[in-house]
Design a protein around this motif. Structure first.
Motif, PDB file in Angstrom:
ATOM      1  N   GLN A  35       0.825  -1.202   0.000  1.00 27.40           N
ATOM      2  CA  GLN A  35       0.000   0.000   0.000  1.00 27.40           C
ATOM      3  C   GLN A  35       0.861   1.254   0.000  1.00 27.40           C
ATOM      4  OE1 GLN A  35      -2.442   1.374   3.558  1.00 27.40           O
ATOM      5  NE2 GLN A  35      -4.074   0.661   2.197  1.00 27.40           N
ATOM      6  N   GLN A  36       1.956   1.223   0.776  1.00 28.61           N
ATOM      7  CA  GLN A  36       2.872   2.361   0.849  1.00 28.61           C
ATOM      8  C   GLN A  36       4.310   1.861   0.880  1.00 28.61           C
ATOM      9  OE1 GLN A  36       2.012   5.256   3.961  1.00 28.61           O
ATOM     10  NE2 GLN A  36      -0.092   4.519   4.080  1.00 28.61           N
TER      11      GLN A  36
ATOM     12  N   HIS B  18       8.185   3.711   1.263  1.00 31.20           N
ATOM     13  CA  HIS B  18       8.949   4.931   1.492  1.00 31.20           C
ATOM     14  C   HIS B  18      10.437   4.615   1.336  1.00 31.20           C
ATOM     15  CE1 HIS B  18       5.251   6.584   3.258  1.00 31.20           C
ATOM     16  NE2 HIS B  18       5.158   5.430   3.906  1.00 31.20           N
TER      17      HIS B  18
ATOM     18  N   SER C 188      -4.245   0.328  -4.845  1.00 29.23           N
ATOM     19  CA  SER C 188      -3.601   1.639  -4.857  1.00 29.23           C
ATOM     20  C   SER C 188      -2.238   1.524  -4.205  1.00 29.23           C
ATOM     21  CB  SER C 188      -4.453   2.676  -4.116  1.00 29.23           C
ATOM     22  OG  SER C 188      -3.816   3.937  -4.107  1.00 29.23           O
TER      23      SER C 188
ATOM     24  N   ASN D 105       1.221   3.471  -3.235  1.00 26.88           N
ATOM     25  CA  ASN D 105       1.775   4.804  -3.031  1.00 26.88           C
ATOM     26  C   ASN D 105       3.278   4.709  -2.778  1.00 26.88           C
ATOM     27  OD1 ASN D 105      -0.857   6.156  -3.051  1.00 26.88           O
ATOM     28  ND2 ASN D 105      -1.187   5.084  -1.120  1.00 26.88           N
TER      29      ASN D 105
ATOM     30  N   LYS E 265       6.836   6.861  -2.169  1.00 22.36           N
ATOM     31  CA  LYS E 265       7.466   8.135  -1.818  1.00 22.36           C
ATOM     32  C   LYS E 265       8.971   7.950  -1.808  1.00 22.36           C
ATOM     33  CE  LYS E 265       7.807   9.646   2.423  1.00 22.36           C
ATOM     34  NZ  LYS E 265       7.516  10.154   3.787  1.00 22.36           N
TER      35      LYS E 265
ATOM     36  N   SER F 260       2.069   0.916 -13.691  1.00 24.28           N
ATOM     37  CA  SER F 260       0.826   0.508 -13.041  1.00 24.28           C
ATOM     38  C   SER F 260       0.433  -0.864 -13.585  1.00 24.28           C
ATOM     39  CB  SER F 260      -0.268   1.534 -13.327  1.00 24.28           C
ATOM     40  OG  SER F 260      -0.441   1.681 -14.736  1.00 24.28           O
TER      41      SER F 260
ATOM     42  N   VAL G  79      -1.235   3.931  -9.284  1.00 25.57           N
ATOM     43  CA  VAL G  79       0.029   4.218  -8.608  1.00 25.57           C
ATOM     44  C   VAL G  79       0.147   5.723  -8.402  1.00 25.57           C
ATOM     45  CG1 VAL G  79       2.543   4.119  -8.767  1.00 25.57           C
ATOM     46  CG2 VAL G  79       1.170   2.194  -9.584  1.00 25.57           C
ATOM     47  N   ASN G  80       0.463   6.102  -7.163  1.00 26.01           N
ATOM     48  CA  ASN G  80       0.738   7.499  -6.828  1.00 26.01           C
ATOM     49  C   ASN G  80       2.197   7.587  -6.403  1.00 26.01           C
ATOM     50  OD1 ASN G  80      -2.127   8.374  -6.983  1.00 26.01           O
ATOM     51  ND2 ASN G  80      -2.343   7.011  -5.229  1.00 26.01           N
TER      52      ASN G  80
ATOM     53  N   SER H  85       5.539  10.189  -5.355  1.00 20.54           N
ATOM     54  CA  SER H  85       6.078  11.485  -4.939  1.00 20.54           C
ATOM     55  C   SER H  85       7.586  11.365  -4.849  1.00 20.54           C
ATOM     56  CB  SER H  85       5.491  11.893  -3.581  1.00 20.54           C
ATOM     57  OG  SER H  85       6.125  13.065  -3.104  1.00 20.54           O
TER      58      SER H  85
END
Length: 338
Positions: free
Chosen positions: A143-144, A146, A176, A178, A180, A205, A211-212, A214
């Protein structure tokens, strides 16, 4: 008789304890690795640290943290749950060994298949690939994710590759993902004498997966290409690049290529310079919308041109950028500052 009852009671207690034992309970919330540690036992505490990231990962609770105690090469790691791998002030916490021993984990020094709710942090790591045809970090399911204060260099299949799948694991695929990336350097992730995609970051994707991304205060230089947002496999991609430098890559600096899903990229306060092809590309050849917007950035000295808008792709400017050298197709239109 009383002795018989006592022995029977003790036997029952022991049996109950054995049946109720769960190996996961031997795991720890915090584990430690050291260059002089050993992959034995299950505690991996600071007084008896583990030797490799993989062994520490396997003995850490989901959501827990692996800390480094000193500078060493801690080997590849296949991440299958939420976890943090942190190097704060221990020197170079490296992953330099090619991960041939983990062929089922996918082709990456760090492979992240953490489940549809997985949250993974990598901080302060140095990943050096010596040109092996694998990725530095391969993200398939989470999901995330970093990536902070890392150096990722010399991986022929790319510094960071996002390619959504369950990677052969019994997991539900996230809808989804994410990503970073902060304060991280990507360099020399390129192909020399062997076939492979190279590139600083290749972010794709998949059908049903958006896909988000940053990317903040990071550097991409001397790679096959800088950053590619690739929508050819399905879902939408929304990305922001800020306060970053993308320079001296053999190919394009930044590419947004749509497919079945839209790809939207916003670039702000960044420098895209001296790349071997275009500084930035918005490619709508494969169907859906590709849009790149640029604010307060410098695009200069890119060999093929500053901007290349392909097949109706949008390359839009806020009118406050500095563009030098060959222009390419130029921006397709302005955007008013709010």
């Amino acid at each position: 008789m009383n002795k018989v009852r006592l022995l029977s009671w003790l036997f029952g207690v022991v049996l109950l304890l054995c049946l109720s034992y769960d190996p996961a309970r031997a795991q720890s919330r915090e584990t430690f690795v050291s260059g002089v540690g050993h992959d034995t036992g299950t505690t991996c505490d600071s007084s008896a640290p583990c030797r490799t990231f993989q062994y520490a990962h396997d003995n850490t609770f989901a959501g827990g943290t692996v800390f480094t105690l000193d500078a060493a090469d801690y080997g590849p790691v296949f991440i299958t749950k939420s976890i943090n791998i942190i190097n704060e002030n221990a020197g170079s916490a490296a992953i330099a060994i090619p991960p041939f021993s983990r062929t089922t984990a996918g082709v990456g020094a760090v492979v992240i298949t953490a489940g549809n709710t997985g949250v993974v942090t990598l901080r302060g790591l140095t990943l050096g690939g010596s040109g092996f045809l694998v990725a530095g970090v391969l993200v398939t399911n989470a999901q995330q994710v970093h990536i902070e204060h890392c150096v990722i260099t010399d991986w022929a299949s790319g510094g960071v590759v996002v390619s959504p799948s369950t990677n052969g694991q019994s997991q539900s695929l996230t809808t989804s993902l994410n990503l970073k990336i902060e304060d991280t350097v990507f360099t020399a992730n390129e192909v020399t004498n062997i076939p492979g995609p190279g590139g600083g970051a290749h972010i794709a994707s998949a059908a049903g997966v958006s896909v988000n991304a940053s990317i903040v205060r990071s550097s991409f230089h001397d790679n096959t290409f800088g950053i590619m947002f690739d929508g050819h496999s399905g879902g939408t991609i929304r990305a922001v690049i800020s306060d970053s430098a993308i320079s001296m890559n053999s190919g394009n600096g930044v590419t947004a290529a749509s497919g079945p899903g839209n790809v939207t990229t916003h670039i702000t306060r960044s420098t895209i310079s001296s790349n071997g092809q275009f500084g930035m590309v918005s490619d709508q050849t494969s169907g859906a919308k590709a849009t790149v917007t640029v604010n307060a950035s410098t695009i200069t000295s890119n060999l093929s041109g500053a901007v290349n808008a392909v097949a109706g792709g949008a390359a839009q400017t806020y009118g406050n950028n500095q563009v030098f050298g060959v222009e390419g197709t130029g921006f397709t239109g302005p955007i008013a500052l709010q």
